[in-house]
Design a protein around this motif. Structure first.
Motif, PDB file in Angstrom:
ATOM      1  N   PHE A 250       5.684   0.210  11.485  1.00 52.35           N
ATOM      2  CA  PHE A 250       5.524   1.621  11.820  1.00 52.35           C
ATOM      3  C   PHE A 250       4.570   1.668  12.999  1.00 52.35           C
ATOM      4  O   PHE A 250       3.382   1.417  12.837  1.00 52.35           O
ATOM      5  CB  PHE A 250       4.951   2.418  10.645  1.00 52.35           C
ATOM      6  CG  PHE A 250       5.870   2.459   9.450  1.00 52.35           C
ATOM      7  CD1 PHE A 250       7.002   3.250   9.452  1.00 52.35           C
ATOM      8  CD2 PHE A 250       5.596   1.694   8.323  1.00 52.35           C
ATOM      9  CE1 PHE A 250       7.841   3.295   8.360  1.00 52.35           C
ATOM     10  CE2 PHE A 250       6.433   1.733   7.222  1.00 52.35           C
ATOM     11  CZ  PHE A 250       7.560   2.536   7.243  1.00 52.35           C
TER      12      PHE A 250
ATOM     13  N   SER B  76       1.254  -3.038   0.019  1.00 53.28           N
ATOM     14  CA  SER B  76       1.756  -4.362   0.390  1.00 53.28           C
ATOM     15  C   SER B  76       3.153  -4.300   0.995  1.00 53.28           C
ATOM     16  O   SER B  76       3.638  -5.287   1.530  1.00 53.28           O
ATOM     17  CB  SER B  76       1.764  -5.276  -0.846  1.00 53.28           C
ATOM     18  OG  SER B  76       2.530  -4.688  -1.879  1.00 53.28           O
TER      19      SER B  76
ATOM     20  N   LEU C 264       1.627  -0.722  13.152  1.00 56.04           N
ATOM     21  CA  LEU C 264       1.396  -1.337  11.843  1.00 56.04           C
ATOM     22  C   LEU C 264       2.596  -2.165  11.386  1.00 56.04           C
ATOM     23  O   LEU C 264       3.683  -1.638  11.157  1.00 56.04           O
ATOM     24  CB  LEU C 264       1.120  -0.214  10.829  1.00 56.04           C
ATOM     25  CG  LEU C 264       0.788  -0.645   9.411  1.00 56.04           C
ATOM     26  CD1 LEU C 264      -0.573  -1.311   9.348  1.00 56.04           C
ATOM     27  CD2 LEU C 264       0.841   0.562   8.481  1.00 56.04           C
TER      28      LEU C 264
ATOM     29  N   LYS D 260       5.982  -2.772  -0.760  1.00 54.58           N
ATOM     30  CA  LYS D 260       7.041  -2.770  -1.782  1.00 54.58           C
ATOM     31  C   LYS D 260       8.045  -1.643  -1.547  1.00 54.58           C
ATOM     32  O   LYS D 260       9.262  -1.872  -1.529  1.00 54.58           O
ATOM     33  CB  LYS D 260       6.422  -2.613  -3.191  1.00 54.58           C
ATOM     34  CG  LYS D 260       5.377  -3.657  -3.540  1.00 54.58           C
ATOM     35  CD  LYS D 260       4.841  -3.470  -4.948  1.00 54.58           C
ATOM     36  CE  LYS D 260       4.113  -2.153  -5.185  1.00 54.58           C
ATOM     37  NZ  LYS D 260       2.873  -1.984  -4.419  1.00 54.58           N
TER      38      LYS D 260
ATOM     39  N   GLU E  58       9.007   2.458  -8.512  1.00 51.37           N
ATOM     40  CA  GLU E  58       8.030   2.912  -9.506  1.00 51.37           C
ATOM     41  C   GLU E  58       8.553   4.096 -10.306  1.00 51.37           C
ATOM     42  O   GLU E  58       7.955   5.170 -10.324  1.00 51.37           O
ATOM     43  CB  GLU E  58       6.714   3.285  -8.801  1.00 51.37           C
ATOM     44  CG  GLU E  58       6.158   2.113  -8.014  1.00 51.37           C
ATOM     45  CD  GLU E  58       4.699   2.306  -7.649  1.00 51.37           C
ATOM     46  OE1 GLU E  58       3.981   2.948  -8.447  1.00 51.37           O
ATOM     47  OE2 GLU E  58       4.284   1.813  -6.598  1.00 51.37           O
TER      48      GLU E  58
ATOM     49  N   HIS F  18       4.906  -1.242 -11.946  1.00 52.66           N
ATOM     50  CA  HIS F  18       3.626  -1.724 -12.468  1.00 52.66           C
ATOM     51  C   HIS F  18       3.740  -1.992 -13.960  1.00 52.66           C
ATOM     52  O   HIS F  18       2.749  -2.312 -14.613  1.00 52.66           O
ATOM     53  CB  HIS F  18       2.527  -0.690 -12.203  1.00 52.66           C
ATOM     54  CG  HIS F  18       2.235  -0.499 -10.755  1.00 52.66           C
ATOM     55  ND1 HIS F  18       1.833  -1.537  -9.946  1.00 52.66           N
ATOM     56  CD2 HIS F  18       2.301   0.590  -9.954  1.00 52.66           C
ATOM     57  CE1 HIS F  18       1.659  -1.090  -8.714  1.00 52.66           C
ATOM     58  NE2 HIS F  18       1.938   0.195  -8.690  1.00 52.66           N
TER      59      HIS F  18
ATOM     60  N   GLU G 152      14.597   3.402   5.542  1.00 52.30           N
ATOM     61  CA  GLU G 152      13.821   2.908   6.682  1.00 52.30           C
ATOM     62  C   GLU G 152      14.725   1.977   7.472  1.00 52.30           C
ATOM     63  O   GLU G 152      15.445   1.161   6.893  1.00 52.30           O
ATOM     64  CB  GLU G 152      12.577   2.124   6.241  1.00 52.30           C
ATOM     65  CG  GLU G 152      11.607   2.884   5.371  1.00 52.30           C
ATOM     66  CD  GLU G 152      10.919   4.051   6.060  1.00 52.30           C
ATOM     67  OE1 GLU G 152      11.100   4.232   7.291  1.00 52.30           O
ATOM     68  OE2 GLU G 152      10.217   4.798   5.362  1.00 52.30           O
TER      69      GLU G 152
ATOM     70  N   PRO H   4       0.100  -5.466  -4.651  1.00 53.28           N
ATOM     71  CA  PRO H   4      -0.929  -4.438  -4.495  1.00 53.28           C
ATOM     72  C   PRO H   4      -0.428  -3.228  -3.705  1.00 53.28           C
ATOM     73  O   PRO H   4       0.579  -3.308  -3.008  1.00 53.28           O
ATOM     74  CB  PRO H   4      -2.058  -5.141  -3.736  1.00 53.28           C
ATOM     75  CG  PRO H   4      -1.570  -6.482  -3.376  1.00 53.28           C
ATOM     76  CD  PRO H   4      -0.248  -6.728  -4.004  1.00 53.28           C
ATOM     77  N   SER H   5      -1.151  -2.133  -3.826  1.00 54.73           N
ATOM     78  CA  SER H   5      -0.809  -0.918  -3.096  1.00 54.73           C
ATOM     79  C   SER H   5      -0.853  -1.182  -1.594  1.00 54.73           C
ATOM     80  O   SER H   5      -1.767  -1.823  -1.094  1.00 54.73           O
ATOM     81  CB  SER H   5      -1.802   0.180  -3.471  1.00 54.73           C
ATOM     82  OG  SER H   5      -1.462   1.359  -2.811  1.00 54.73           O
TER      83      SER H   5
HETATM   84  N1  LIG Z   1       6.673   6.391   7.290  1.00 55.89           N
HETATM   85  C1  LIG Z   1       5.559   5.667   7.483  1.00 55.89           C
HETATM   86  N2  LIG Z   1       4.849   5.786   8.628  1.00 55.89           N
HETATM   87  C2  LIG Z   1       3.738   5.050   8.827  1.00 55.89           C
HETATM   88  N3  LIG Z   1       3.226   4.181   7.953  1.00 55.89           N
HETATM   89  C3  LIG Z   1       3.876   4.026   6.785  1.00 55.89           C
HETATM   90  C4  LIG Z   1       5.069   4.758   6.489  1.00 55.89           C
HETATM   91  N4  LIG Z   1       5.504   4.391   5.260  1.00 55.89           N
HETATM   92  C5  LIG Z   1       4.616   3.470   4.810  1.00 55.89           C
HETATM   93  N5  LIG Z   1       3.649   3.232   5.715  1.00 55.89           N
HETATM   94  C6  LIG Z   1       2.538   2.279   5.581  1.00 55.89           C
HETATM   95  O1  LIG Z   1       3.075   1.030   5.281  1.00 55.89           O
HETATM   96  C7  LIG Z   1       2.259   0.334   4.350  1.00 55.89           C
HETATM   97  C8  LIG Z   1       3.088  -0.117   3.193  1.00 55.89           C
HETATM   98  O2  LIG Z   1       3.550   1.033   2.493  1.00 55.89           O
HETATM   99  P1  LIG Z   1       4.444   0.955   1.200  1.00 55.89           P
HETATM  100  O3  LIG Z   1       4.661   2.353   0.760  1.00 55.89           O
HETATM  101  O4  LIG Z   1       5.626   0.124   1.448  1.00 55.89           O
HETATM  102  O5  LIG Z   1       3.484   0.212   0.178  1.00 55.89           O
HETATM  103  P2  LIG Z   1       3.661   0.003  -1.379  1.00 55.89           P
HETATM  104  O6  LIG Z   1       3.555  -1.455  -1.601  1.00 55.89           O
HETATM  105  O7  LIG Z   1       4.865   0.679  -1.850  1.00 55.89           O
HETATM  106  O8  LIG Z   1       2.368   0.702  -1.960  1.00 55.89           O
HETATM  107  P3  LIG Z   1       2.184   1.573  -3.288  1.00 55.89           P
HETATM  108  O9  LIG Z   1       2.004   0.610  -4.415  1.00 55.89           O
HETATM  109  O10 LIG Z   1       0.935   2.339  -3.018  1.00 55.89           O
HETATM  110  O11 LIG Z   1       3.372   2.444  -3.432  1.00 55.89           O
HETATM  111  C9  LIG Z   1       1.128   1.260   4.006  1.00 55.89           C
HETATM  112  O12 LIG Z   1       0.007   0.899   4.758  1.00 55.89           O
HETATM  113  C10 LIG Z   1       1.630   2.611   4.429  1.00 55.89           C
HETATM  114  O13 LIG Z   1       0.563   3.427   4.831  1.00 55.89           O
END
Ligand SMILES: Nc1ncnc2c1ncn2[C@@H]1O[C@H](COP(=O)(O)OP(=O)(O)OP(=O)(O)O)[C@@H](O)[C@H]1O
Ligand SMILES: [Mg+2]
Lengths: 240, 235
Positions: free
Chosen positions: A11, A38, A14, A40, A162, A194, A51, A35-36
């Motif tokens: 993104f 990461s 990032l 997923k 989730e 989880h 996406e 982890p949050s």
């Molecule tokens: N549309 C977006 N635009 C910018 N950054 C994004 C977007 N979607 C996700 N991110 C970023 O990408 C990273 C991974 O997000 P993701 O939602 O895949 O994590 P996750 O493993 O599902 O976490 P969680 O357990 O909190 O759901 C995070 O830092 C999030 O802020």
């Protein structure tokens, strides 16, 4: 059934997914933990193109999603998605929620869609709620309707992000029970969760994702009782 | 009091025209607004720019100027273009009388203006629906437009009824500006009667009351409609 090769997703600056390779066989149930932040959800959302991958290849049921010639709306029908927050259509009854896509996308007749909808609601144990609007359903019931809605397109793969995280604890069981039924029937499933109890009991394989990479994967008994990687151990010790 | 009783029936004719112009303009404005609002939300940069340009122009300039532009400006432009075509290439004028009938000009100007405000109302309504609704619809294989049609717009329509009602009331009052080009709506009727009778207080207070009667009645109707939809509302 699912083939992922060198999947990257950023993104802007990032970089969220940094090279994911994995193969998921037909009928396999794979739980993704980590982890949050990461990646997923991002990984799961790439599997139905909510996406757009930055690079890499995804093939589902023989069709490349990343090929620019592929019709997105058609390949999305191969995957059903269940969201953490259900996202039922609030202006439609439970039955109408299930019937909408088959009628509009697959052009089923009203009566065909209705009997399909009723049989799916029966499968998730909600026949008596067919004509009720989502706001009158509990969270667990809404999520079960959402599962029926996704199944209505007869997907080859079900993706769950989730699915029980937004539920009151007493409702988690009813949703997991529906998912277990599906797994038993041989549905290919990718589940971000989880719920380690569910992963242990139902998953054929657990994938531990950290920092956009697959750190470790294997059968649940190996991952949970004898993880090879330090990062997996650290993560599991925090949540178990 | 006698004056008021005498002028009111005459003014009511003007009020009738006010309602007709407002209702027609807002109805056409809804169509223009839906197109403009969806254009602004579109993935296509050209559509987005067109939608934004239209909305900005008609919200950013006074309705009175827009009325003059349509009523005087457009026929003026047509005449100039035809003269130029005649002088340069000897093309005979295609449009003999470029003047717009006054009521058409009035409705055109008000519709264009209303469409711009309603475009913003639609855009805000669509954007107020959580993103997950679109994603859920798309994940089922619906196209963007199918998701809009069956999932997003039906939910957005309920939310835009109150602001749409406000737009109707605002337009109803703003049609008084049409008196400047001589449309015999309520305000113009007031001017004409006053020139005849010279009873400014009685006439203008009657005009004011008729506007108030219309706006209050209409806002009650919108309230009732909103309440009915809310009992049947699922979100
Ligand atoms: N549309 C977006 N635009 C910018 N950054 C994004 C977007 N979607 C996700 N991110 C970023 O990408 C990273 C991974 O997000 P993701 O939602 O895949 O994590 P996750 O493993 O599902 O976490 P969680 O357990 O909190 O759901 C995070 O830092 C999030 O802020
Ligand atoms: Mg997530």
């Amino acid at each position: 059934m699912i083939e992922v090769k060198g999947l990257y997703k950023s993104f802007n600056e990032l970089e969220v997914l940094r090279g994911i390779d994995c193969h998921i066989a037909e009928g396999e149930v794979v739980c993704v933990i980590g982890p949050s932040g990461s990646g997923k959800s991002t990984f799961l959302r790439c599997l139905n193109l909510l996406e757009q991958p930055t690079s890499g290849e995804i093939i589902i049921d023989g069709v490349s999603l990343t090929d620019s010639k592929t019709n997105i709306n058609e390949v999305r029908q191969k995957t059903g998605m269940v969201f953490q927050l259900f996202y039922l259509f609030p202006h439609k009854t439970a039955l109408e929620n299930v019937m909408l896509a088959p009628m509009k996308v697959k052009k089923l007749s009203y009566s065909e869609a209705k009997s399909l909808g009723l049989s799916l609601l029966e499968k998730v144990g909600l026949t008596d709620k067919a004509h009720v609007y989502p706001e009158q359903l509990s969270g667990g019931q809404q999520q079960r309707v959402a599962i029926a809605r996704a199944l209505a397109m007869q997907p080859k793969v079900m993706l769950f992000d989730e699915p029980t995280s937004a539920l009151d604890p007493e409702m988690v069981g009813e949703v997991l029970a529906v998912m277990k039924d599906l797994a038993r029937e041989g549905m290919t499933m990718v589940v971000v969760t989880h719920e380690m109890g569910f992963a242990r009991e139902v998953a054929d394989r657990v994938i531990f994702l950290d920092d956009g990479r697959i750190v470790e994967e294997g059968p649940p008994q190996d991952i949970f009782t004898n993880p090879a990687q330090q990062r997996t151990r650290a993560f599991l010790s925090k949540i178990l | 009091m006698d004056t008021i009783l005498y002028v009111t029936p005459l003014l009511i004719q003007g009020a009738g025209l006010t309602i007709i112009i407002t209702a027609t303009s807002v109805a056409i404005g809804c169509v223009l607004g839906l197109i403009a609002g969806l254009a602004r939300l579109s993935g296509n940069a050209v559509f987005r720019a067109l939608g934004t340009g239209y909305i900005d122009f008609f919200r950013g300039t006074p309705l009175l100027v827009q009325i003059f532009l349509v009523f005087f400006g457009i026929p003026g432009l047509i005449t100039e273009v035809q003269n130029w075509a005649m002088a340069s290439w000897g093309i005979e004028p295609l449009i003999k009388d470029p003047n717009l009938p006054i009521l058409w000009a009035a409705i055109t100007a008000c519709s264009l203006n209303s469409g711009a405000y309603i475009g913003e109302i639609f855009r805000a309504g669509v954007q107020s629906i959580e993103r997950g609704q679109m994603e859920a619809a798309r994940s089922l294989g619906m196209s963007h437009w199918q998701a809009m049609q069956y999932v997003i717009l039906p939910q957005a329509f309920k939310r835009i009824i109150p602001p749409l009602g406000n737009e109707f009331i605002a337009m109803l009052k703003d049609t008084a500006l049409l008196s400047a080009i001589g449309v015999e709506e309520l305000a113009r009727k007031g001017q004409l009667l006053n020139a005849d009778m010279f009873a400014p207080f009685e006439i203008w207070i009657s005009v004011a009351f008729l506007y108030l009667l219309m706006t209050l009645t209409f806002s009650r109707l919108v309230d009732a409609l909103e309440r009915r939809l809310r009992t049947g509302d699922r979100g």
